[in-house]
Design an enzyme around this catalytic site. Structure first.
Site, short mmCIF file in Angstrom:
data_model
loop_
_atom_site.label_atom_id
_atom_site.label_comp_id
_atom_site.label_asym_id
_atom_site.label_seq_id
_atom_site.Cartn_x
_atom_site.Cartn_y
_atom_site.Cartn_z
N GLY A 196 10.22 58.83 63.46
CA GLY A 196 10.82 58.91 64.63
C GLY A 196 10.51 60.22 65.39
O GLY A 196 9.62 60.63 65.40
N THR A 241 -27.12 60.97 68.41
CA THR A 241 -26.21 60.29 69.48
C THR A 241 -26.79 60.99 70.80
O THR A 241 -26.97 61.82 71.06
CB THR A 241 -24.86 60.17 69.27
OG1 THR A 241 -24.36 59.77 68.21
CG2 THR A 241 -23.94 59.57 70.35
N ALA A 299 -26.88 56.02 74.09
CA ALA A 299 -27.16 55.38 72.78
C ALA A 299 -26.41 56.05 71.79
O ALA A 299 -26.44 57.07 71.30
CB ALA A 299 -28.51 55.78 72.26
N GLU A 359 -20.33 58.22 61.98
CA GLU A 359 -21.12 57.52 60.99
C GLU A 359 -21.00 55.81 61.00
O GLU A 359 -20.79 55.17 59.87
CB GLU A 359 -20.49 57.84 59.62
CG GLU A 359 -20.92 59.31 59.40
CD GLU A 359 -22.45 59.76 58.99
OE1 GLU A 359 -23.03 60.25 60.06
OE2 GLU A 359 -22.86 59.23 58.18
C1 LIG Z 1 -16.17 63.99 67.22
C2 LIG Z 1 -17.43 63.30 67.15
C3 LIG Z 1 -18.27 63.89 66.27
C4 LIG Z 1 -19.52 63.03 66.27
N1 LIG Z 1 -20.39 63.80 65.37
C5 LIG Z 1 -21.79 63.19 65.50
C6 LIG Z 1 -23.07 64.13 65.09
O1 LIG Z 1 -22.86 65.13 64.41
N2 LIG Z 1 -24.30 63.63 65.08
C7 LIG Z 1 -24.48 62.16 65.93
O2 LIG Z 1 -25.59 61.97 65.95
N3 LIG Z 1 -23.59 61.69 66.42
C8 LIG Z 1 -22.24 62.11 66.37
N4 LIG Z 1 -20.94 61.41 66.89
C9 LIG Z 1 -21.39 59.95 67.55
C10 LIG Z 1 -20.77 58.94 66.94
O3 LIG Z 1 -21.55 58.55 66.03
C11 LIG Z 1 -20.77 57.82 68.04
O4 LIG Z 1 -19.89 58.20 69.07
C12 LIG Z 1 -20.72 56.28 67.48
O5 LIG Z 1 -21.77 56.14 66.65
C13 LIG Z 1 -20.36 55.43 68.43
O6 LIG Z 1 -21.12 55.53 69.60
P1 LIG Z 1 -20.65 55.56 71.15
O7 LIG Z 1 -19.79 56.51 71.10
O8 LIG Z 1 -21.72 55.44 71.91
O9 LIG Z 1 -19.96 54.13 71.23
P2 LIG Z 1 -20.92 52.69 71.50
O10 LIG Z 1 -21.82 52.51 71.00
O11 LIG Z 1 -20.94 52.65 73.23
O12 LIG Z 1 -19.74 51.67 71.28
C14 LIG Z 1 -18.46 51.49 72.20
C15 LIG Z 1 -17.79 50.11 71.36
O13 LIG Z 1 -18.48 49.09 71.28
C16 LIG Z 1 -18.71 48.70 69.76
N5 LIG Z 1 -19.90 47.95 69.43
C17 LIG Z 1 -21.10 48.70 69.85
N6 LIG Z 1 -22.11 47.90 69.42
C18 LIG Z 1 -21.24 46.63 68.92
C19 LIG Z 1 -22.09 45.66 68.14
N7 LIG Z 1 -23.30 45.59 68.10
N8 LIG Z 1 -21.26 44.69 67.79
C20 LIG Z 1 -19.86 44.72 67.97
N9 LIG Z 1 -19.28 45.91 68.54
C21 LIG Z 1 -20.30 46.83 69.13
C22 LIG Z 1 -18.29 49.91 69.31
O14 LIG Z 1 -17.88 49.67 67.95
C23 LIG Z 1 -17.27 50.56 69.95
O15 LIG Z 1 -15.92 50.13 69.63
C24 LIG Z 1 -19.71 62.02 66.75
C25 LIG Z 1 -18.81 61.43 67.76
C26 LIG Z 1 -17.68 62.14 67.92
C27 LIG Z 1 -16.63 61.61 68.54
#
Ligand SMILES: Cc1cc2nc3c(=O)[nH]c(=O)nc-3n(C[C@H](O)[C@H](O)[C@H](O)COP(=O)(O)OP(=O)(O)OC[C@H]3O[C@@H](n4cnc5c(N)ncnc54)[C@H](O)[C@@H]3O)c2cc1C
Lengths: 364, 414
Positions: free
Chosen positions: B367, B139, B143, B391
């Protein structure tokens, strides 16, 4: 060791039933629903697949062993074709299976062979009653023991094929416990009421039946004079209904998928819209999850696990919600066309709601 | 033959893991949550010793060590065993579970696509004296779900035969422990050819202490606070040529990327197992609290006769059990080498959903008691939500399920 794969034998049975369910039951379902009638040869053909015969031991003229897992697999496939047809084919089991499960040796020997040896005949059972909070463990219909007879009084509903029944199992409240009694044809005091008109399942003839001071020899009490454990019958019924609910769900899902991949909206297929695709994903996921719950409950019954009754109850609880959700969405995915009786989804939605009311209308 | 009997070896292990969860996790669960960035070293050291004595990185799914001669006749159960362990550890504490050394997504990536050489170089460190951690960084700020939008780059310096990495990664689970607290590594995704899209994406192993690789931020989160989540900046970060996982040449195909996606077929159900663990903890607690107060769930009654409370608990049990079975089935498929991307995502979607529903409903049902920090329930409510996010969010996994059900390619449904 976990395994999620039916045995080869089970798979063969599934395949055979699937062909019948699609080529025969499904093909006839709409007309049967509109006409309120299932052709006898259609039901007979399903009967000849021999599922009940194959789950009855040789001692009672069958050629196999009962397995709730196999039953769940079979009933799902049958219901995938058409729920009314599936229930019609399996109606004799409502009589024979509880006897197999809980009957005395003499009852098994006397009553099971006539059911399974012959062509399909309307052997049936009377459990449900017309009240909003119907509870199989708290029946209004009563049974009282007077010497060596049992006297039954009360009113039953949703009794399939009651008008032509060869014999029926009647469930009644005996000192607070539900007990079944084998009631032969043409017993004095038994009156068949009107055929019932329902929200769904119109192809299947359901009747109300009243019992007025019906005297039955005590030896006809299921299990003999000492009676039987009703819980295992409920569990076997809950699993059967749950499996059928999965079959109906699965039919609606597949129909909706096919439609959504074919129909154009705004320059793409309906299925390419996320709002639709996500519904489809959830429908498929829920079906898969609840199906496993049903299988596990069936497996627990077969293994004699202590919690099998509870698990069967949970399975039906999950399945009745799943089938309502899935069939409703199937109508939604077809849009206005889903509301038209040319498509089966509206019928499945009506049938799907029934699982909230059905009690004891199927058994594995 | 359909069978739901828990395999004996799994049952035995489960008992051991339960002891750990009860004695090493639950007692400090609240404290680790409140202290946010403190590291649960006691637990970590204990787990390190335990895992080592069990013969290795048992937290890494595909350790083919388990296949001894003569074991042929038993079907493989490696992933199913892992699911049980993860479920139980998440039942103990989902945040602390993520602190277990040597068992995260970085080593999974190495195990899945590394050469024998690389596996030896990178994975042997987990067997040393001290606990060592790994992480996976995909991430970036711009992206998340859309992994094709990553900008981090890797350029080969032919003069020194080194890759030069530049870019910023965020939300890296256990990045702090992997790079600062131990001699661990991070598997970093970067592009070797920005014009090639996914075909240019590769993963690289960056070891702790590599100049130009810096942990810049630790996030403050809703839940799983015992687990560190960090940002990492790469500034002309040089790593040996041999640290690339998979082929170093740009291909038209997206094989490298697909390799990364394939690991999801195992890791998504593992996240589902976490969800189920939290959900089970919650359902058990609710039932205990109700029992203490004389409320009995009357299974078997028609719905019309149940109280709303009973219906809620029954619904929870249905959801919990079906989610677990779905998870087990997807991993049973993985163990038996049956292609399972649909089932893996189904498990993730469903378990992520139900744990959120169950924990939210549970706080409601209890509650004023549910809302206090006297119980761990409010913590589980916070922990639960992550399983619907990382994931692949619930939406992304719904898309995977739908594509598989509809027979659509990515371009047909996005
Ligand atoms: C505590 C924590 C630990 C993590 N650990 C790791 C890690 O170890 N390694 C790593 O690489 N990442 C990690 N992540 C990242 C995590 O995988 C991402 O946050 C996640 O994939 C979503 O990406 P984003 O937060 O950028 O949301 P965005 O991609 O910006 O999504 C925002 C919203 O849009 C929706 N959305 C996006 N695309 C579409 C689509 N095509 N159709 C419909 N809806 C869509 C999503 O479902 C979400 O509701 C971690 C995140 C957290 C919070």
């Amino acid at each position: 060791m976990y395994s999620f794969k039916p045995s080869e034998e089970q798979q063969m049975l599934i395949d055979a039933i699937k062909r019948y369910a699609m080529d025969d039951l499904r093909a006839a379902a709409r007309e049967a629903e509109e006409e309120g009638h299932l052709p006898a040869d259609l039901v007979e053909k399903g009967w000849e697949l021999g599922y009940l015969q194959a789950s009855t031991p040789e001692a009672y003229d069958g050629f196999g062993e009962r397995s709730a897992v196999t039953g769940a697999l079979a009933l799902e496939e049958l219901a995938y074709g058409d729920l009314a047809g599936a229930m019609a084919v399996m109606t004799p089991a409502l009589f024979a299976t509880p006897i197999l499960l809980a009957g005395s040796e003499a009852q098994k020997k006397a009553y099971i062979p006539p059911v399974i040896e012959m062509e399909w005949k309307p052997f049936t059972a009377a459990l449900m009653e017309q009240k909003f909070d119907f509870d199989p463990n708290d029946l209004t219909t009563t049974a009282t023991i007077e010497g060596d007879t049992i006297v039954i009084n009360g009113e039953k509903s949703y009794v399939p094929y009651a008008a032509d029944a060869e014999a029926m199992l009647v469930y009644a409240n005996l000192n607070g416990a539900t007990q079944a009694v084998i009631v032969p044809k043409e017993t004095t005091g038994v009156a068949i009421g009107e055929r019932q008109k329902l929200l769904g399942l119109n192809a299947l003839p359901f009747y109300t039946v009243s019992f007025q001071n019906v005297h039955i020899p005590l030896e006809n009490r299921l299990g003999g004079t000492e009676g039987h454990d009703f819980a295992q019958i409920v569990a076997a019924s809950n699993v059967a209904l749950a499996a059928m609910a999965i079959g109906v769900s699965s039919a609606a899902l597949d129909y909706a998928i096919e439609y959504a991949k074919d129909r154009d909206v705004f320059g793409v297929k309906v299925a390419q819209k996320q709002a639709i695709a996500f519904m489809i994903a959830e429908m498929g996921t829920t079906i898969e999850a609840i199906r496993l719950l049903v299988w596990e409950a069936a497996w627990m019954i077969d293994e004699g696990k202590p919690d099998s009754s509870k698990q069967a109850y949970l399975a039906l609880s999950g399945a009745m919600d799943a089938v309502m959700m899935v069939t409703d969405r199937a109508v939604q995915i077809l849009g206005g066309h889903g509301y038209i009786r040319e498509h089966p989804v509206e019928m499945w939605m009506r049938n799907g709601r029934g699982f909230a009311a059905f009690n004891g209308l199927a058994i594995v | 033959m359909i069978d739901f009997e828990t395999p004996k070896p799994i049952e035995q292990l489960n008992n051991v893991v339960e002891t750990v969860a009860v004695n090493m996790m639950r007692p400090v669960s609240r404290e680790m949550d409140e202290k946010e960035h403190a590291i649960p070293w006691d637990f970590i050291n204990f787990m390190h010793t335990a895992v080592k004595s069990m013969g290795g990185t048992s937290m890494t799914p595909d350790s083919d060590k388990s296949k001894k001669d003569g074991e042929e006749k038993h079907p493989p159960i490696g992933y199913q065993r892992l699911a049980h362990m993860v479920e139980m550890l998440a039942w103990g504490d989902a945040g602390m579970y993520l602190c277990i050394p040597g068992g995260m997504l970085g080593s999974a990536a190495v195990a899945a696509s590394g050469t024998p050489e690389q596996k030896k170089r990178f994975l042997s460190r987990f067997m040393g004296e001290k606990p060592v951690f790994d992480a996976m960084a995909m991430t970036e700020p711009q992206a998340g779900s859309d992994t094709s939008a990553i900008r981090s780059s890797a350029v080969l310096d032919e003069a020194t035969n080194e890759w030069v990495l530049n870019g910023e990664k965020i939300f890296v689970t256990a990045g702090q422990k992997a790079l600062i607290e131990s001699d661990g590594f991070v598997v970093v995704w970067a592009t070797i050819d920005p014009a090639a899209g996914r075909g240019g994406m590769r993963s690289f192993v960056v070891e702790a202490g590599t100049p130009g690789c810096k942990v810049t931020k630790q996030e403050h989160k809703l839940g799983i606070r015992a687990s560190d989540t960090v940002s990492i900046v790469f500034q002309d970060c040089r790593i040996p040529f041999e640290n690339i996982l998979g082929s170093p040449t740009v291909e038209k195909s997206t094989k490298g990327f697909k390799g990364a996606m394939a690991t999801f077929d195992a890791t998504r159900p593992i996240i589902a197992s976490q969800a189920v663990g939290i959900a089970r903890a919650t359902v058990e607690l609710i039932k205990e609290e109700l029992a203490k107060n004389g409320v009995e769930i009357r299974y078997g009654l028609p719905r019309q006769k149940l109280t709303s409370l009973e219906r809620d608990v029954i619904d929870m049990e249905v959801m919990l059990r079906s989610a677990w079975l779905l998870t087990l089935k997807s991993l049973w498929m993985a163990d038996n080498k049956i292609h399972n991307p649909k089932e893996a995502s189904m498990a993730k979607v469903y378990a992520g959903d139900i744990v959120v529903k169950i924990t939210q409903k549970a706080v409601e049902l209890l509650g004023p008691l549910g809302y206090t920090r006297e119980l761990l329930l409010e913590k589980w409510f916070r922990d639960a939500k992550i399983t619907d996010l990382y994931e692949g969010t619930g939406q992304i996994n719904r898309m995977v399920v739908a594509r598989n059900m509809l027979g659509y390619r990515g371009s047909q449904l996005r």
